[in-house]
Design a protein around this motif. Structure first.
Motif, mmCIF file in Angstrom:
data_model
loop_
_atom_site.group_PDB
_atom_site.id
_atom_site.type_symbol
_atom_site.label_atom_id
_atom_site.label_comp_id
_atom_site.label_asym_id
_atom_site.label_seq_id
_atom_site.Cartn_x
_atom_site.Cartn_y
_atom_site.Cartn_z
ATOM 1 N N VAL A 50 0.840 -1.204 0.000
ATOM 2 C CA VAL A 50 0.000 0.000 0.000
ATOM 3 C C VAL A 50 0.872 1.250 0.000
ATOM 4 O O VAL A 50 0.598 2.219 -0.720
ATOM 5 C CB VAL A 50 -0.957 -0.004 1.209
ATOM 6 C CG1 VAL A 50 -1.653 1.354 1.341
ATOM 7 C CG2 VAL A 50 -2.002 -1.094 1.063
ATOM 8 N N GLU A 51 1.937 1.232 0.797
ATOM 9 C CA GLU A 51 2.823 2.390 0.853
ATOM 10 C C GLU A 51 3.529 2.612 -0.480
ATOM 11 O O GLU A 51 3.663 3.748 -0.948
ATOM 12 C CB GLU A 51 3.862 2.197 1.966
ATOM 13 C CG GLU A 51 3.280 2.193 3.367
ATOM 14 C CD GLU A 51 2.692 3.538 3.759
ATOM 15 O OE1 GLU A 51 3.126 4.571 3.196
ATOM 16 O OE2 GLU A 51 1.796 3.563 4.622
ATOM 17 N N PHE A 52 4.000 1.539 -1.122
ATOM 18 C CA PHE A 52 4.679 1.675 -2.405
ATOM 19 C C PHE A 52 3.727 2.222 -3.471
ATOM 20 O O PHE A 52 4.087 3.097 -4.263
ATOM 21 C CB PHE A 52 5.234 0.326 -2.858
ATOM 22 C CG PHE A 52 6.218 -0.281 -1.897
ATOM 23 C CD1 PHE A 52 7.081 0.522 -1.169
ATOM 24 C CD2 PHE A 52 6.280 -1.653 -1.703
ATOM 25 C CE1 PHE A 52 7.988 -0.022 -0.278
ATOM 26 C CE2 PHE A 52 7.185 -2.216 -0.821
ATOM 27 C CZ PHE A 52 8.036 -1.399 -0.108
ATOM 28 N N LEU B 56 2.292 3.310 -11.779
ATOM 29 C CA LEU B 56 2.834 1.954 -11.722
ATOM 30 C C LEU B 56 4.331 1.886 -12.004
ATOM 31 O O LEU B 56 5.050 1.141 -11.315
ATOM 32 C CB LEU B 56 2.061 1.040 -12.680
ATOM 33 C CG LEU B 56 0.622 0.723 -12.254
ATOM 34 C CD1 LEU B 56 -0.048 -0.177 -13.276
ATOM 35 C CD2 LEU B 56 0.596 0.059 -10.880
ATOM 36 N N PRO B 57 4.868 2.611 -12.999
ATOM 37 C CA PRO B 57 6.322 2.550 -13.192
ATOM 38 C C PRO B 57 7.121 2.983 -11.964
ATOM 39 O O PRO B 57 8.236 2.515 -11.761
ATOM 40 C CB PRO B 57 6.549 3.509 -14.370
ATOM 41 C CG PRO B 57 5.271 3.487 -15.131
ATOM 42 C CD PRO B 57 4.209 3.382 -14.072
ATOM 43 N N VAL B 58 6.537 3.864 -11.159
ATOM 44 C CA VAL B 58 7.214 4.299 -9.934
ATOM 45 C C VAL B 58 7.105 3.238 -8.846
ATOM 46 O O VAL B 58 8.047 3.011 -8.072
ATOM 47 C CB VAL B 58 6.602 5.634 -9.438
ATOM 48 C CG1 VAL B 58 7.227 6.055 -8.113
ATOM 49 C CG2 VAL B 58 6.774 6.717 -10.495
ATOM 50 N N ALA B 59 5.966 2.548 -8.793
ATOM 51 C CA ALA B 59 5.709 1.598 -7.704
ATOM 52 C C ALA B 59 6.298 0.216 -7.961
ATOM 53 O O ALA B 59 6.566 -0.521 -7.006
ATOM 54 C CB ALA B 59 4.203 1.476 -7.472
ATOM 55 N N VAL B 60 6.487 -0.160 -9.225
ATOM 56 C CA VAL B 60 6.909 -1.529 -9.542
ATOM 57 C C VAL B 60 8.261 -1.901 -8.927
ATOM 58 O O VAL B 60 8.399 -2.986 -8.352
ATOM 59 C CB VAL B 60 6.915 -1.763 -11.064
ATOM 60 C CG1 VAL B 60 7.769 -2.964 -11.448
ATOM 61 C CG2 VAL B 60 5.486 -1.989 -11.546
ATOM 62 N N PRO B 61 9.310 -1.065 -9.031
ATOM 63 C CA PRO B 61 10.602 -1.480 -8.445
ATOM 64 C C PRO B 61 10.525 -1.823 -6.954
ATOM 65 O O PRO B 61 11.006 -2.886 -6.548
ATOM 66 C CB PRO B 61 11.506 -0.277 -8.726
ATOM 67 C CG PRO B 61 10.924 0.347 -9.950
ATOM 68 C CD PRO B 61 9.448 0.198 -9.792
ATOM 69 N N PRO B 62 9.926 -0.969 -6.106
ATOM 70 C CA PRO B 62 9.854 -1.364 -4.692
ATOM 71 C C PRO B 62 8.930 -2.557 -4.459
ATOM 72 O O PRO B 62 9.154 -3.330 -3.525
ATOM 73 C CB PRO B 62 9.317 -0.105 -3.989
ATOM 74 C CG PRO B 62 8.701 0.717 -5.051
ATOM 75 C CD PRO B 62 9.465 0.431 -6.287
ATOM 76 N N LEU B 63 7.894 -2.728 -5.297
ATOM 77 C CA LEU B 63 7.026 -3.898 -5.150
ATOM 78 C C LEU B 63 7.813 -5.181 -5.390
ATOM 79 O O LEU B 63 7.667 -6.161 -4.653
ATOM 80 C CB LEU B 63 5.848 -3.811 -6.127
ATOM 81 C CG LEU B 63 4.741 -2.813 -5.787
ATOM 82 C CD1 LEU B 63 3.730 -2.739 -6.923
ATOM 83 C CD2 LEU B 63 4.037 -3.194 -4.490
ATOM 84 N N PHE B 64 8.651 -5.177 -6.404
ATOM 85 C CA PHE B 64 9.452 -6.363 -6.686
ATOM 86 C C PHE B 64 10.520 -6.566 -5.617
ATOM 87 O O PHE B 64 10.835 -7.707 -5.250
ATOM 88 C CB PHE B 64 10.091 -6.265 -8.071
ATOM 89 C CG PHE B 64 9.259 -6.890 -9.156
ATOM 90 C CD1 PHE B 64 9.308 -8.250 -9.386
ATOM 91 C CD2 PHE B 64 8.429 -6.116 -9.945
ATOM 92 C CE1 PHE B 64 8.545 -8.835 -10.382
ATOM 93 C CE2 PHE B 64 7.664 -6.690 -10.943
ATOM 94 C CZ PHE B 64 7.718 -8.051 -11.161
ATOM 95 N N SER B 65 11.095 -5.481 -5.137
ATOM 96 C CA SER B 65 12.076 -5.615 -4.057
ATOM 97 C C SER B 65 11.440 -6.241 -2.825
ATOM 98 O O SER B 65 12.043 -7.089 -2.146
ATOM 99 C CB SER B 65 12.658 -4.240 -3.705
ATOM 100 O OG SER B 65 13.386 -3.708 -4.795
#
Length: 227
Positions: A102-104, A140-149
């Protein structure tokens, strides 16, 4: 070192890998999907919804995943709710991951320029259409990297499921060590397997980021052409 024990126990290890991949896939799919409506409610919903979501994320980030796991496995039966070990582990892992997701996603939503949102509202664009066509393609392009991390951390967190009798990889390896007394060989194999699984996630992250970037550029070009 003698890796014969690894080949002998290969079917059992493969079973543990399958359960680990299943847990990871469910958490990686369901946690972001369930977190997205919460993030949208936090940013575009009423004030009480934003406060409720903020309280949820605060609690989920503060409480250890292990506590959630034990609550699902040992606590819920006391309330008359009985779940299998696998469902208990999945529920705990998903809810814990949602607190971070949610935060990401919120960070991605807040990265969209406020002027664009105000322009959409001034033009009379419905909120649903605005979110689909303007907000999400940029968020989504901003949120995807931390979601995958976070997903790589969730992969390692699946090892907690073994504490409630879920036959995931670490649990299988631990049992084999107790039976064979070959910890070095088995732990090296377990580490190599987790390394391979995380490498797949890293590769998948790069492909998803690339695709989202292409779609974002195409959408931006379309908006410029329309203007």
């Amino acid at each position: 070192m003698d890796f014969t024990v690894v080949w002998t126990a290969a079917p059992l290890i493969a079973k543990g890998i399958g359960m680990t991949v299943l847990l990871m896939a469910c958490v990686g799919t369901l946690a972001p999907l369930l977190a997205l409506p919460l993030a949208l409610a936090r940013e575009f919903g009423p004030a009480w919804a934003g406060r409720a979501v903020s309280a949820f994320t605060w609690a989920m980030r503060a409480v250890p995943t292990l506590v959630l796991l034990f609550f699902a496995y040992f606590g819920l039966p006391a309330l008359g709710i009985y779940l299998s070990p696998t469902l208990s582990a999945l529920g705990a892992l998903i809810v814990s991951a949602m607190g971070y997701n949610v935060e990401f996603l919120t960070s991605g939503l807040r990265a969209v320029p406020a002027a664009q949102i105000e322009t959409c509202r001034a033009l009379g664009m419905g909120q649903g259409k605005m979110i689909r066509r303007i907000v999400l393609p940029q968020a989504l392009p901003v949120a995807v990297p931390p979601l995958f991390s976070n997903l790589t951390l969730n992969l390692k967190g699946t090892s907690l499921a073994g504490l409630v009798a879920v036959p995931e990889l670490t649990s299988i390896i631990s049992g084999l060590i107790s039976e064979t007394y070959r910890p070095i060989e088995l732990l090296l194999v377990a580490g190599a397997i987790y390394l391979c699984l995380n490498s797949v996630l890293i590769w998948l992250q790069a492909r998803v980021e690339e695709r989202l970037d292409v779609r974002w550029r195409a959408a931006r070009a379309e908006r410029r052409a329309a203007a």
